[in-house]
Design an enzyme around this catalytic site. Sequence first.
Site, PDB file in Angstrom:
ATOM      1  N   ALA A 273       0.773  -1.238   0.000  1.00 23.80           N
ATOM      2  CA  ALA A 273       0.000   0.000   0.000  1.00 23.80           C
ATOM      3  C   ALA A 273       0.805   1.290   0.000  1.00 23.80           C
ATOM      4  O   ALA A 273       0.348   2.305  -0.523  1.00 23.80           O
ATOM      5  CB  ALA A 273      -0.946   0.009   1.207  1.00 23.80           C
ATOM      6  N   ALA A 274       1.971   1.319   0.623  1.00 19.82           N
ATOM      7  CA  ALA A 274       2.700   2.581   0.798  1.00 19.82           C
ATOM      8  C   ALA A 274       3.060   3.191  -0.563  1.00 19.82           C
ATOM      9  O   ALA A 274       3.339   2.457  -1.512  1.00 19.82           O
ATOM     10  CB  ALA A 274       3.952   2.350   1.625  1.00 19.82           C
ATOM     11  N   PRO A 275       3.005   4.532  -0.648  1.00 18.47           N
ATOM     12  CA  PRO A 275       2.768   5.505   0.424  1.00 18.47           C
ATOM     13  C   PRO A 275       1.314   5.793   0.729  1.00 18.47           C
ATOM     14  O   PRO A 275       1.019   6.653   1.549  1.00 18.47           O
ATOM     15  CB  PRO A 275       3.459   6.757  -0.113  1.00 18.47           C
ATOM     16  CG  PRO A 275       3.306   6.650  -1.592  1.00 18.47           C
ATOM     17  CD  PRO A 275       3.412   5.195  -1.914  1.00 18.47           C
ATOM     18  N   GLY A 277      -1.400   6.425  -1.672  1.00 13.42           N
ATOM     19  CA  GLY A 277      -2.220   7.164  -2.620  1.00 13.42           C
ATOM     20  C   GLY A 277      -3.376   6.351  -3.170  1.00 13.42           C
ATOM     21  O   GLY A 277      -4.521   6.829  -3.225  1.00 13.42           O
ATOM     22  N   LYS A 278      -3.105   5.122  -3.576  1.00 16.33           N
ATOM     23  CA  LYS A 278      -4.169   4.282  -4.133  1.00 16.33           C
ATOM     24  C   LYS A 278      -5.102   3.805  -3.037  1.00 16.33           C
ATOM     25  O   LYS A 278      -6.314   3.658  -3.259  1.00 16.33           O
ATOM     26  CB  LYS A 278      -3.553   3.106  -4.896  1.00 16.33           C
ATOM     27  CG  LYS A 278      -2.719   3.511  -6.111  1.00 16.33           C
ATOM     28  CD  LYS A 278      -2.194   2.293  -6.848  1.00 16.33           C
ATOM     29  CE  LYS A 278      -1.291   2.689  -8.017  1.00 16.33           C
ATOM     30  NZ  LYS A 278      -0.002   3.257  -7.568  1.00 16.33           N
ATOM     31  N   ASP A 294       1.914  -3.119   4.271  1.00 17.12           N
ATOM     32  CA  ASP A 294       3.237  -2.824   3.736  1.00 17.12           C
ATOM     33  C   ASP A 294       4.266  -3.514   4.619  1.00 17.12           C
ATOM     34  O   ASP A 294       4.132  -3.524   5.851  1.00 17.12           O
ATOM     35  CB  ASP A 294       3.523  -1.329   3.672  1.00 17.12           C
ATOM     36  CG  ASP A 294       4.648  -1.037   2.689  1.00 17.12           C
ATOM     37  OD1 ASP A 294       4.356  -0.832   1.499  1.00 17.12           O
ATOM     38  OD2 ASP A 294       5.822  -1.068   3.106  1.00 17.12           O
ATOM     39  N   CYS A 392       4.563  -0.041 -12.051  1.00 19.77           N
ATOM     40  CA  CYS A 392       4.982   1.195 -12.726  1.00 19.77           C
ATOM     41  C   CYS A 392       6.240   0.888 -13.536  1.00 19.77           C
ATOM     42  O   CYS A 392       7.189   1.668 -13.568  1.00 19.77           O
ATOM     43  CB  CYS A 392       5.206   2.334 -11.731  1.00 19.77           C
ATOM     44  SG  CYS A 392       6.338   1.964 -10.380  1.00 19.77           S
TER      45      CYS A 392
END
Length: 447
Positions: A273-275, A277-278, A294, A392
């Site tokens: 999950a970090a940081p 945003g999603k 995380d 990404c």
Amino acid sequence: MRPASPQSAQLPPQLPPLPADSLAMALTVAGDAIGYVRNGHALNDGFTALWRHYPDLPASTRGAAQDMIYGTLRDYGRGEFLLSRLLQQPLTEPTIDGLLRVALHRLEVRADTAHTVVDQAVEAAARIARGGLKGLVNGVLRNALRQWDSLMAAAELNEEARLRHPKWWITRLRKSAPENWREQLLAANTHPPMSLRINRRRTTLAAATTALQTAGIAYRPLGDFSLILDKPVPVASLPGYAEGLLSVQDWGAQQAAALLDLQDGQRVLDACAAPGGKTAHMLESADLQLMALDADPERAQRVETQLARLGLSASVKAADCRRTQDWWDGRPFERILADVPCSASGVARRHPDIKWLRQADDVAGFATQQAEILDALWPTLAVGGKMLYVTCSIFAEENSLQVARFASRHADCQRLAFADGQLEARWLPGPEHDGFYFALLQKHAAP
């Protein structure tokens, strides 16, 4: 990064400190950062060390240094090539090596200030170098000015210097994306856009845009709750940011919440999950029972901080998502976001130290980790549930090949098509977003 011991003990007493607001100081700070990354450290850690070492820098100097740092790092291979033409042998003094790389970058992008750059770089060298290195810096940069046209012509004939990427990266991308590999590399050398996501739980698009207009920040809409700024601004200057009315999030990253087909009441897992945003975007989109994981406790805390700013809540745990026995209670999830660790090759312009830190064999290592994560998470997904696989990265080994291999291992996995009928979405770096890959997988009853 140089040790934090006072420089003045190493300097001739007749030399006063550099003015804090001078170009020489900005060049010094930027050169330190380049040396830090070249020694194998992440740029974010470098910034932490820099601002601790230079606590009294004015904002203008910080801004100038950061601009030169990012520009020099995006220019991977450029400084190396130019220095190989200007020096008889590589420098062993990392601070001077970094200073020269930054100065050469500055000479290329600000040719109108060439003589000032040389003068200020020499001033900086006088205070950080020993022996005759001040003279060396002066000689190298003035020699570069004399040869500039021929140096630039030669750089265009060198693939790494021209494309500003490591050789292995160029080779890999040329093989996996023969139709547009060059365009992808060139896009990765540009400045990234700055996009905003409106927190629909706390404000409206109309209210947010009115606040931006009042602040004189130009923008254009990207979607129902998203905007892209005409040019980046400091986060602190965004009206409503501190109050949790909006977030900074790349437009490509904002696609995840929509692609997961979220509905109120669903039990959802954000596995990496970090940081945050999603995680936050999903919670802004629907009323969910959401668990965010995380493996790094400090990064998990960043998720908590992000959610608190936005007025959102989730069950956040510091846990390796592969070790399901440590965090899963046996109740299946209806949606899973698997935004897995990757080479980050799709966001290299935003994090240009990646070009310097990644090695060719790292991609295989990430691919192995990604496969482990997918195999571990699949049993936690409910029958009929959906998992969105996200990276990404722009490398096929982490994207299409990874998903194809996973589907072949799991007979109960069906790849779902997106709205355009495709089984995967490849968002390449461009003017509006960074590079991302998405694939949606649904679980069926075992055959």
